[in-house]
Design an enzyme around this catalytic site. Structure first.
Site, mmCIF file in Angstrom:
data_model
loop_
_atom_site.group_PDB
_atom_site.id
_atom_site.type_symbol
_atom_site.label_atom_id
_atom_site.label_comp_id
_atom_site.label_asym_id
_atom_site.label_seq_id
_atom_site.Cartn_x
_atom_site.Cartn_y
_atom_site.Cartn_z
ATOM 1 N N HIS A 10 0.168 -10.510 -9.595
ATOM 2 C CA HIS A 10 -0.581 -8.761 -9.668
ATOM 3 C C HIS A 10 -0.674 -8.637 -10.898
ATOM 4 C CE1 HIS A 10 -0.816 -5.064 -7.278
ATOM 5 N NE2 HIS A 10 -1.665 -4.797 -8.311
ATOM 6 N N ARG B 256 -5.769 -5.954 -2.360
ATOM 7 C CA ARG B 256 -4.232 -5.787 -1.909
ATOM 8 C C ARG B 256 -4.091 -6.846 -0.893
ATOM 9 N NH1 ARG B 256 -3.482 -3.270 -5.827
ATOM 10 N NH2 ARG B 256 -2.736 -1.011 -5.958
HETATM 11 P P1 NAP Z 1 -13.115 2.355 -5.167
HETATM 12 O O1 NAP Z 1 -14.032 2.689 -6.612
HETATM 13 O O2 NAP Z 1 -12.482 3.410 -4.696
HETATM 14 O O3 NAP Z 1 -14.002 1.558 -4.442
HETATM 15 C C1 NAP Z 1 -13.678 1.115 -3.051
HETATM 16 C C2 NAP Z 1 -14.862 0.141 -2.672
HETATM 17 O O4 NAP Z 1 -14.253 -0.269 -1.473
HETATM 18 C C3 NAP Z 1 -16.127 1.121 -2.109
HETATM 19 O O5 NAP Z 1 -17.308 0.527 -2.443
HETATM 20 C C4 NAP Z 1 -15.865 1.330 -0.838
HETATM 21 O O6 NAP Z 1 -16.877 1.804 0.083
HETATM 22 C C5 NAP Z 1 -15.197 0.218 -0.297
HETATM 23 N N1 NAP Z 1 -14.622 0.292 1.002
HETATM 24 C C6 NAP Z 1 -13.532 1.282 1.423
HETATM 25 N N2 NAP Z 1 -13.295 0.981 2.607
HETATM 26 C C7 NAP Z 1 -13.964 0.209 3.058
HETATM 27 C C8 NAP Z 1 -14.199 -0.521 4.499
HETATM 28 N N3 NAP Z 1 -13.527 0.143 5.338
HETATM 29 N N4 NAP Z 1 -15.223 -1.280 4.524
HETATM 30 C C9 NAP Z 1 -16.158 -1.590 3.541
HETATM 31 N N5 NAP Z 1 -15.954 -1.144 2.392
HETATM 32 C C10 NAP Z 1 -14.928 -0.433 2.110
HETATM 33 O O7 NAP Z 1 -12.043 1.363 -5.810
HETATM 34 P P2 NAP Z 1 -11.881 0.518 -7.314
HETATM 35 O O8 NAP Z 1 -11.444 1.456 -8.084
HETATM 36 O O9 NAP Z 1 -12.852 -0.280 -7.198
HETATM 37 O O10 NAP Z 1 -10.626 -0.410 -6.692
HETATM 38 C C11 NAP Z 1 -10.449 -1.167 -5.709
HETATM 39 C C12 NAP Z 1 -9.153 -1.779 -5.322
HETATM 40 O O11 NAP Z 1 -8.756 -2.629 -6.219
HETATM 41 C C13 NAP Z 1 -8.034 -0.491 -5.506
HETATM 42 O O12 NAP Z 1 -8.033 0.199 -4.339
HETATM 43 C C14 NAP Z 1 -6.808 -1.551 -5.482
HETATM 44 O O13 NAP Z 1 -6.149 -1.801 -4.412
HETATM 45 C C15 NAP Z 1 -7.485 -2.805 -6.364
HETATM 46 N N6 NAP Z 1 -6.869 -2.994 -7.450
HETATM 47 C C16 NAP Z 1 -6.260 -4.100 -7.910
HETATM 48 C C17 NAP Z 1 -5.638 -4.381 -9.001
HETATM 49 C C18 NAP Z 1 -5.025 -5.513 -9.392
HETATM 50 O O14 NAP Z 1 -4.660 -5.870 -10.520
HETATM 51 N N7 NAP Z 1 -4.944 -6.612 -8.429
HETATM 52 C C19 NAP Z 1 -6.059 -3.480 -10.244
HETATM 53 C C20 NAP Z 1 -6.679 -2.298 -9.934
HETATM 54 C C21 NAP Z 1 -7.095 -2.217 -8.615
HETATM 55 P P3 NAP Z 1 -17.828 3.171 -0.453
HETATM 56 O O15 NAP Z 1 -18.562 2.822 -1.827
HETATM 57 O O16 NAP Z 1 -18.958 2.899 0.711
HETATM 58 O O17 NAP Z 1 -16.876 4.177 -0.449
HETATM 59 C C1 GLV Z 2 -3.068 -2.051 -9.538
HETATM 60 O O1 GLV Z 2 -3.029 -2.998 -8.695
HETATM 61 C C2 GLV Z 2 -3.700 -0.649 -9.103
HETATM 62 O O2 GLV Z 2 -4.118 -0.415 -8.162
HETATM 63 O O3 GLV Z 2 -3.889 -0.214 -10.345
#
Ligand code: NAP
Ligand code: GLV
Length: 312
Positions: A275, A227
């Protein structure tokens, strides 16, 4: 009483999502109607939600069981004071696949040094810019969730040296993992390329600021598909100016679309993506959404429920 699933997202999403969800509801034999305008709020048991849809006040939905986000990132809804039911974030195999492709491509762009050759019209034979093997390049992944871990598996298959950072300690094969502030500094100090895939929460806002970027290995490349507000814009611009950061590939921004007057547009060391690193894919996500609702309707627990206090 009929059980309605309200699809609350921008109208532009209706054309693909309504047939996709409808197909899954009949395939999985679910006795519920998919609606965009419910006859009354009491008939709504589930809301499939995107922040650009009509519903932002959940208080009138007295029989609501859960809100299922179309997005993985839930920072726009997690603090909604009218949300009193479980919030489910999107974990979509299609989205994971897309993110793996995008992140791997961006890492390889930096690793191979593609830009120097793609743009070279100088007449100079840039033989000295031959890339090292991936085994000699260090990539740091900030965020070891569903997306970060999948990207790491792809990078591991190419032999990159990998570092990972998460909130809680993790043990992953062939990856040196860290957590906490000291862990972040270590990753920044050692990595040649860093990928941001942490969610935006109060704890991660401005994760990259003047103080943390000062620990970066000189010449670090940054890829942000998490983000926009994970990075302090001014601190990044300063770090690019002084060479501490050599280049940034940004898919996400504090304000989207990125306003034309934003200084990022004029900076040659920043690549701007609109994005699109990885969208939720209807064909895979509809199945996941309907399966989760079906589990819950049959007395099971919902998967991928957000921890509201934690913010993700
Ligand atoms: P997720 O499965 O919830 O994983 C989040 C990871 O971040 C976990 O490993 C978590 O640690 C870590 N984390 C959270 N807070 C933290 C902190 N304060 N310090 C260190 N590590 C921290 O999320 P995801 O599905 O992988 O998605 C991640 C993010 O990608 C989404 O929230 C979204 O913002 C972004 N995204 C972007 C796109 C795009 O097109 N650009 C698409 C999809 C998602 P723990 O393992 O210890 O809980
Ligand atoms: C895209 O950025 C998502 O969070 O799904």
């Amino acid at each position: 009483m009929p059980r309605n699933i309200l699809f609350s997202a921008h109208q532009k999403r209706h054309r693909t999502w309504l047939p996709g969800l409808g197909k899954e509801l009949s395939r999985q034999n679910i006795e519920a109607e998919l609606v965009v305008e419910p006859p009354d709020k009491d008939s709504v048991h589930y809301i499939i939600h995107a922040p650009d849809g009509p519903v932002s006040d959940f208080s009138g939905f007295r029989n609501l069981q859960a809100v299922l986000s179309l997005w993985a990132g839930v920072e726009e809804i997690v603090g909604n004071p009218t949300l009193k039911v479980p919030l489910v974030r999107m974990v979509d195999p299609g989205m994971v696949e897309g993110m793996v492709e995008w992140v791997t491509a961006q890492v390889l762009r930096y690793h191979i040094g593609m830009d120097a050759h793609i743009r070279n019209r100088s007449g100079q034979w840039l033989k000295h810019l031959s890339p090292p093997l991936a085994r000699h390049r260090v990539v740091g992944m900030l965020g070891l969730g569903s997306l970060g871990q999948a990207c790491l598996r792809s990078l591991a298959s190419l032999n990159f040296q990998l570092l990972g950072w998460s909130r809680t300690p993790k043990s992953l094969p062939c990856i040196r993992t860290y957590c906490g502030e000291a862990g972040l500094r270590k990753v920044l100090a050692e990595a040649d390329i860093v990928v941001l895939l942490v969610p935006l929460t109060p704890a991660t806002t401005n994760l990259f600021n003047r103080k943390s970027l000062a620990f970066a290995k000189p010449g670090l490349s940054i890829i942000n598909s998490g983000r926009g507000a994970l990075i302090d814009d001014d601190a990044l611009l300063d770090a690019l100016d002084c060479g501490r950061i050599s280049h940034a590939t940004l898919d996400v921004f504090r304000i989207e679309p990125l306003p034309p007057e934003h200084p990022f547009w004029a900076n040659e060391r920043i690549s701007i993506w609109p994005h699109i690193a990885s969208e939720t894919r209807v064909e895979t996500a509809a199945r996941i959404l309907v399966r989760n609702i079906a589990r819950h309707m049959n007395g099971g627990t919902l998967e991928n429920v957000v921890n509201i206090q934690r913010g993700y």
